[in-house]
Design an enzyme around this catalytic site. Sequence first.
Site, PDB file in Angstrom:
ATOM      1  CG  HIS A 170      -0.216  -0.026   2.573  1.00  0.00           C
ATOM      2  ND1 HIS A 170       0.243   0.977   3.121  1.00  0.00           N
ATOM      3  CD2 HIS A 170      -0.075  -1.012   3.477  1.00  0.00           C
ATOM      4  CE1 HIS A 170       0.818   0.707   4.288  1.00  0.00           C
ATOM      5  NE2 HIS A 170       0.817  -0.493   4.389  1.00  0.00           N
ATOM      6  CB  CYS A 186       1.666  -3.412   5.342  1.00  0.00           C
ATOM      7  SG  CYS A 186      -0.086  -4.212   5.758  1.00  0.00           S
TER       8      CYS A 186
END
Length: 210
Positions: A170, A186
């Site tokens: 992301h 992440c």
Amino acid sequence: MTRMVLGAGTGLAVAGCSREASALMDDYATVSQAANEPVAGLTLDNSQLMGIREAGLQRRVSGFLSREWSDHFVTLDNGAILVDINARALHYWSEDERTYKIYPVSVPLSEDLTRTGKTSVVQKREGPDWRPTPNMLKRNPSLPAYVGPGPENPLGTHALYLGWQYYRIHGTNDTRKIGRKSSNGCIGLYNEHIAELFGMAQVGTQVLII
């Protein structure tokens, strides 16, 4: 002489962020990085390498060595994404081999938060919302239960959802974190880079994290 290649969309510039976004990010991922000028061009020459050394990023140069997709994937069906945790770099190859990009990334804070192996993109979202995972809430119960799309969102402007629960590739609204160990699992990119990757990757794109 070793050839080092940067994708045309790749840069090492670090921008600022709002105090509110930064405060939220400090609970999501805590690091800081001094601002530095972007490295221009596709091939790093001696003057550019010197600039990287002066910016204190010499340890990351190795992450931008070009790689061969065939060393990591059997085919390029649906394209392929390779994330090198140690080098803190993401490599992308298109299915037709015409596009090859390398982006600097943020990576998990610790080994216990790091997941490696093969998965794939299962969902794409522009303007993603964010919810802390159960483990995040255990570590910090004061985290907000929900953050909608916008400048305070830890996922930035775009997100690629992986086949592993809670794992994403992301963007980020706190660019201090790129190039550092800074996430709860992440992989983070500059917003302009995730927007470019978002446009190329598709549901089904192969992902390998090493």
